[in-house]
Design a protein around this motif. Structure first.
Motif, mmCIF file in Angstrom:
data_model
loop_
_atom_site.group_PDB
_atom_site.id
_atom_site.type_symbol
_atom_site.label_atom_id
_atom_site.label_comp_id
_atom_site.label_asym_id
_atom_site.label_seq_id
_atom_site.Cartn_x
_atom_site.Cartn_y
_atom_site.Cartn_z
ATOM 1 N N PRO A 13 33.109 6.144 -3.166
ATOM 2 C CA PRO A 13 33.094 6.480 -1.739
ATOM 3 C C PRO A 13 32.303 7.743 -1.417
ATOM 4 O O PRO A 13 31.826 7.918 -0.278
ATOM 5 C CB PRO A 13 34.586 6.664 -1.398
ATOM 6 C CG PRO A 13 35.292 5.768 -2.368
ATOM 7 C CD PRO A 13 34.496 5.899 -3.647
ATOM 8 N N LEU A 14 32.129 8.627 -2.403
ATOM 9 C CA LEU A 14 31.395 9.866 -2.147
ATOM 10 C C LEU A 14 29.923 9.610 -1.844
ATOM 11 O O LEU A 14 29.245 10.472 -1.291
ATOM 12 C CB LEU A 14 31.518 10.812 -3.348
ATOM 13 C CG LEU A 14 32.933 11.329 -3.667
ATOM 14 C CD1 LEU A 14 32.892 12.233 -4.887
ATOM 15 C CD2 LEU A 14 33.512 12.067 -2.464
ATOM 16 N N THR A 15 29.430 8.424 -2.197
ATOM 17 C CA THR A 15 28.031 8.129 -1.902
ATOM 18 C C THR A 15 27.766 8.113 -0.401
ATOM 19 O O THR A 15 26.626 8.276 0.031
ATOM 20 C CB THR A 15 27.620 6.772 -2.500
ATOM 21 O OG1 THR A 15 28.486 5.742 -1.985
ATOM 22 C CG2 THR A 15 27.724 6.792 -4.022
ATOM 23 N N SER A 16 28.807 7.933 0.406
ATOM 24 C CA SER A 16 28.630 7.965 1.863
ATOM 25 C C SER A 16 28.148 9.317 2.357
ATOM 26 O O SER A 16 27.529 9.421 3.419
ATOM 27 C CB SER A 16 29.944 7.596 2.566
ATOM 28 O OG SER A 16 30.264 6.238 2.354
ATOM 29 N N ILE A 17 28.442 10.364 1.585
ATOM 30 C CA ILE A 17 27.985 11.703 1.971
ATOM 31 C C ILE A 17 26.467 11.750 2.023
ATOM 32 O O ILE A 17 25.871 12.502 2.819
ATOM 33 C CB ILE A 17 28.525 12.754 0.974
ATOM 34 C CG1 ILE A 17 30.056 12.794 1.042
ATOM 35 C CG2 ILE A 17 27.940 14.126 1.248
ATOM 36 C CD1 ILE A 17 30.689 13.700 -0.007
ATOM 37 N N PHE A 18 25.821 10.921 1.221
ATOM 38 C CA PHE A 18 24.358 10.867 1.225
ATOM 39 C C PHE A 18 23.829 9.698 2.054
ATOM 40 O O PHE A 18 22.827 9.826 2.755
ATOM 41 C CB PHE A 18 23.853 10.745 -0.213
ATOM 42 C CG PHE A 18 24.357 11.811 -1.138
ATOM 43 C CD1 PHE A 18 23.789 13.075 -1.126
ATOM 44 C CD2 PHE A 18 25.421 11.580 -1.999
ATOM 45 C CE1 PHE A 18 24.265 14.076 -1.967
ATOM 46 C CE2 PHE A 18 25.890 12.558 -2.847
ATOM 47 C CZ PHE A 18 25.314 13.818 -2.825
ATOM 48 N N ILE A 19 24.519 8.568 1.967
ATOM 49 C CA ILE A 19 23.993 7.354 2.604
ATOM 50 C C ILE A 19 24.022 7.447 4.121
ATOM 51 O O ILE A 19 23.036 7.103 4.794
ATOM 52 C CB ILE A 19 24.782 6.120 2.124
ATOM 53 C CG1 ILE A 19 24.481 5.855 0.649
ATOM 54 C CG2 ILE A 19 24.429 4.893 2.961
ATOM 55 C CD1 ILE A 19 25.309 4.725 0.047
ATOM 56 N N GLU A 20 25.113 7.896 4.710
ATOM 57 C CA GLU A 20 25.219 7.902 6.170
ATOM 58 C C GLU A 20 24.223 8.861 6.833
ATOM 59 O O GLU A 20 23.561 8.481 7.800
ATOM 60 C CB GLU A 20 26.660 8.229 6.603
ATOM 61 C CG GLU A 20 27.670 7.182 6.191
ATOM 62 C CD GLU A 20 27.339 5.794 6.729
ATOM 63 O OE1 GLU A 20 26.750 5.697 7.823
ATOM 64 O OE2 GLU A 20 27.665 4.804 6.053
ATOM 65 N N PRO A 21 24.046 10.095 6.358
ATOM 66 C CA PRO A 21 22.979 10.924 6.938
ATOM 67 C C PRO A 21 21.596 10.325 6.703
ATOM 68 O O PRO A 21 20.710 10.434 7.550
ATOM 69 C CB PRO A 21 23.146 12.264 6.209
ATOM 70 C CG PRO A 21 24.556 12.278 5.753
ATOM 71 C CD PRO A 21 24.874 10.862 5.416
ATOM 72 N N ALA A 22 21.418 9.695 5.536
ATOM 73 C CA ALA A 22 20.114 9.093 5.240
ATOM 74 C C ALA A 22 19.781 7.997 6.235
ATOM 75 O O ALA A 22 18.626 7.830 6.622
ATOM 76 C CB ALA A 22 20.098 8.540 3.813
ATOM 77 N N LYS A 23 20.781 7.241 6.667
ATOM 78 C CA LYS A 23 20.529 6.186 7.641
ATOM 79 C C LYS A 23 19.979 6.775 8.939
ATOM 80 O O LYS A 23 18.994 6.280 9.492
ATOM 81 C CB LYS A 23 21.813 5.406 7.933
ATOM 82 C CG LYS A 23 22.293 4.541 6.774
ATOM 83 C CD LYS A 23 23.605 3.857 7.091
ATOM 84 C CE LYS A 23 23.472 2.824 8.190
ATOM 85 N NZ LYS A 23 24.717 2.057 8.385
ATOM 86 N N VAL A 24 20.602 7.822 9.423
ATOM 87 C CA VAL A 24 20.175 8.429 10.683
ATOM 88 C C VAL A 24 18.782 9.033 10.559
ATOM 89 O O VAL A 24 18.027 9.098 11.524
ATOM 90 C CB VAL A 24 21.196 9.495 11.130
ATOM 91 C CG1 VAL A 24 20.748 10.188 12.411
ATOM 92 C CG2 VAL A 24 22.567 8.854 11.333
#
Length: 688
Positions: A195-206
């Motif tokens: 789940p910690l990958t969301s720390i990178f994935i969600e900002p990367a999407k924006v």
């Protein structure tokens, strides 16, 4: 019609990563249909599928006691990597690069023995790039008649060498990388850290960096994991629509102004249509909302991990329908919970942020949308849903993401008028000090979204936009001396220099939304593209020998008094040369009825439609002068140049004609010419 607002060039590390990600996604996205097909076949026919079929799913044995091959294994091992390799090579060097890239990819596939998506993403572009470099060595040096022999054998020999390189060198390296990356993912799963990958994935999407992560790493690893386990959690790390939905729901309840009003429509597009970029401006308005997206993403991933759920293939676009269509048979509960819980947590966090911070959503939505488009590097196809500016913006035409390097004149069909326009602009850009900027011509049917600037006739612009959404579009109605050329030169100057407008120059004339009416009527804007691009076309001799412009095809005093009669006269000269048949003359009239071939400077260039190529026997040009002038759709024409071209052979003379008619002194000399020799001399050594 003026060009869309142009973003200033950006040269940051983020942009570099974004371009890399875009390149990776460019290899994957065109082949998503094949991934979906494989996913559906897998979900239906494997041993644990909905409709197990041994012959299709690849389990069990046949009547001879041999294991069933099925479709699942060969598709994932051979078809998908080969498609990726071909696409990657084609992106670099068209079909020739694609073929060589696919050959090299086959070496990696056989050498590794496992699905080689990362290997294909290496070998495809490598094959295209190296083949392009090899071809440049003997470009223009091959003796006539030996082109096919050299091209075929060079591609075959180099492809074979690349396949061996892939087999012996690339496959082991990529296999080791894949194994290592898979071990990292498994470590994260085993230790509850995924789940910690969301720390990178969600900002990367924006920030539009998600393609580098999703298609560069997650999709290849997910496919390998799906092949081994029947499903993969990795396909939903980025594609889960829950986090974005939660943010949009928060705006529906707690937003204000335009943001609140547009949120319901954006939520439908995001959740059902799978276009996630629709919610990016809402996050950019309130950067703290990225915490909501991260919290929602982490919740979704944790839910998937706890329930052991996953998809059998990528969900693209990230619509709830695509997600459910690719969900493994045993994972529907977990996947649906992951989406719902992600949306719930994202909504709750976003609601708290919006209730505890002061902000004017109505004022900043347009600015946030503009920032989103600038980060993306082009206009968003869904931005009008947020701003209501779709009609005014011209249907989603792109903005510049960097310096202008590639300009194309596009047309419905034709044999040379857009090539002349390209020649005129090419000379202007070179004179301005930018010889490396490529200016070509192409038919609208052959356009791709790879150009920085697209120039069309004002009647054809709307047809060209859908295929070139990332480009800046210019509409013209006079190819010989359009005032838009100065604007384009200025755009080239500004985008290629850090200082902006050169000292001592004034901004180009013209206002957004308006079209210059001086010069020619509709038609010439880009009509020569169907004859092929101008690149490499320097020959002046027709196929099979003979001159393109012959003495007996030049008439100093034409007999026609109307436009249609003049087309007939120019066409009959081509027919007399044996260059065309009767059907081509009819096609010249058909072309004129569609879009006028008036060029400006007293010149018209009638030519056939794209469908008329079969009526051309060899390349030829005819020139007819009308001293008294002819009414050509309200414009005065004194020179009619009939054009029939095989491949690009006629473009050399058209370039010469363009140079003549952009020079008022030479046009005057042409009007005063007393002999055919004077005309031929003015056009230069076009038959050399």
């Amino acid at each position: 019609m003026a060009p869309e607002t142009v973003a200033k060039p950006r040269t940051s590390m983020r942009v570099g990563v974004q371009k890399f990600g875009t390149f990776l996604s460019g290899m994957i996205m065109p082949n998503i249909g094949a991934f979906i097909a494989w996913g559906l076949i897998t979900a239906l026919f494997i041993e644990k599928g909905w409709l197990p079929v041994p012959e299709l799913g690849g389990f069990g044995t046949n009547a001879e006691g041999e294991p069933n091959t099925g479709l699942v294994g060969p598709m994932i091992t051979y078809l998908l990597p080969l498609l990726i390799g071909y696409t990657g090579g084609k992106m670099v060097y068209d079909v020739r690069g694609g073929v060589v890239g696919a050959i090299g990819t086959m070496g990696v596939i056989v050498g590794a023995g496992i699905p080689m998506f990362i290997g294909a993403m290496i070998m495809g572009p490598l094959g295209g790039w190296t083949m392009k470099k090899i071809d440049s060595i003997w470009d223009g040096k091959i003796r006539p008649g030996f082109e096919m022999l050299v091209n075929n054998f060079s591609a075959g020999i180099w492809g074979a060498l690349l396949a061996m390189l892939g087999f012996y060198a690339i496959a082991p390296v990529v296999s080791a990388f894949s194994a290592g990356a898979g071990n990292v993912v498994q470590f994260l799963v085993d230790n509850g850290l995924l789940p910690l990958t969301s720390i990178f994935i969600e900002p990367a999407k924006v920030l539009f960096l998600n393609n580098a992560i999703n298609h560069g790493v997650l999709t290849p690893l997910g496919v390998q994991q799906s092949l081994e386990q029947g499903k993969s959690i990795l396909f939903l790390l980025e594609a889960n629509p829950g986090p974005g939905l939660g943010i949009l729901l928060a705006y529906m309840f707690f937003g204000r102004g335009a943001a609140k009003a547009s949120a319901p429509g954006a939520a439908i597009i995001h959740f059902l249509g799978g276009i996630h970029e629709i919610y990016f401006p809402y996050v950019l308005m309130r950067p703290l909302l990225i915490l909501a997206a991260i919290a929602g993403g982490m919740t979704g991933i944790a839910t998937l991990a706890v329930t052991g759920s996953g998809l059998v293939a990528p969900a693209a676009p990230g619509s709830i329908f695509a997600v459910l269509a690719q969900t493994s048979r045993d994972s529907y509960l977990g996947v649906i919970l992951a989406v719902l819980l992600a949306a719930t947590v994202s909504f709750l966090v976003a609601s708290v942020i919006m209730k505890t911070t002061k902000h004017s959503d109505e004022v900043d939505l347009n600015d946030a949308t503009s920032r989103m488009e600038q980060m993306k590097g082009k206009k968003s196809s869904v931005a009008s849903t947020l701003t209501g500016a779709g009609a005014a913006a011209g249907g989603g035409v792109g903005v510049l993401a960097g310096p202008v390097r590639n300009i194309v004149f596009a047309c419905d069909a034709g044999m040379g008028s857009s090539a002349m326009g390209a020649s005129v602009l090419r000379n202007k850009i070179k004179a301005a000090g930018f010889p490396d900027v490529k200016v070509t011509n192409a038919s609208i049917a052959n356009l791709s979204d790879t150009y920085d600037v697209v120039i069309t006739h004002q009647d054809l612009t709307e047809r060209a936009k859908p295929a070139t959404a990332s480009a800046v579009h210019y509409s013209v109605d006079n190819f010989m001396s359009s005032p838009r050329y100065d604007e384009i030169v200025e755009l080239v100057r500004e985008s290629n220099t850090s200082a902006g407008t050169a000292p001592g120059t004034e901004p180009a004339a013209g206002t957004p939304g308006g079209a210059h009416s001086a010069g020619a009527p509709a038609g010439v804007a880009a009509s020569a593209g169907a004859a092929g691009t101008a690149a490499g076309a320097t020959t002046g001799s027709a196929a099979g020998g003979g001159e393109i412009l012959a003495r007996d095809s030049v008439v100093l005093d034409g007999s026609a008094t109307t436009r249609d009669a003049a087309i007939d006269e120019a066409g009959r000269l081509l027919l007399a040369r044996g260059a065309v048949d009767e059907g081509y003359i009819a096609a010249m009239h058909e072309r004129e009825a569609s879009v006028s071939t008036y060029m400006g400077s007293f010149l018209a260039i009638p030519h056939g439609t794209n469908a008329a190529k079969d009526h051309i026997r060899k390349s030829a040009v005819s020139v007819v002068r009308y001293p008294q002038g002819i009414d050509w759709n309200g414009k005065e024409v004194k020179f009619v140049v009939g054009v029939a071209g095989v491949n690009n052979e006629h473009l050399h003379i058209l370039s010469s004609i363009a140079k003549v008619f952009t020079n008022k002194e030479q046009v005057a000399r042409l009007e005063a010419a007393q002999s055919v020799d004077e005309v031929l001399e003015l056009f230069g050594k076009v038959n050399a």
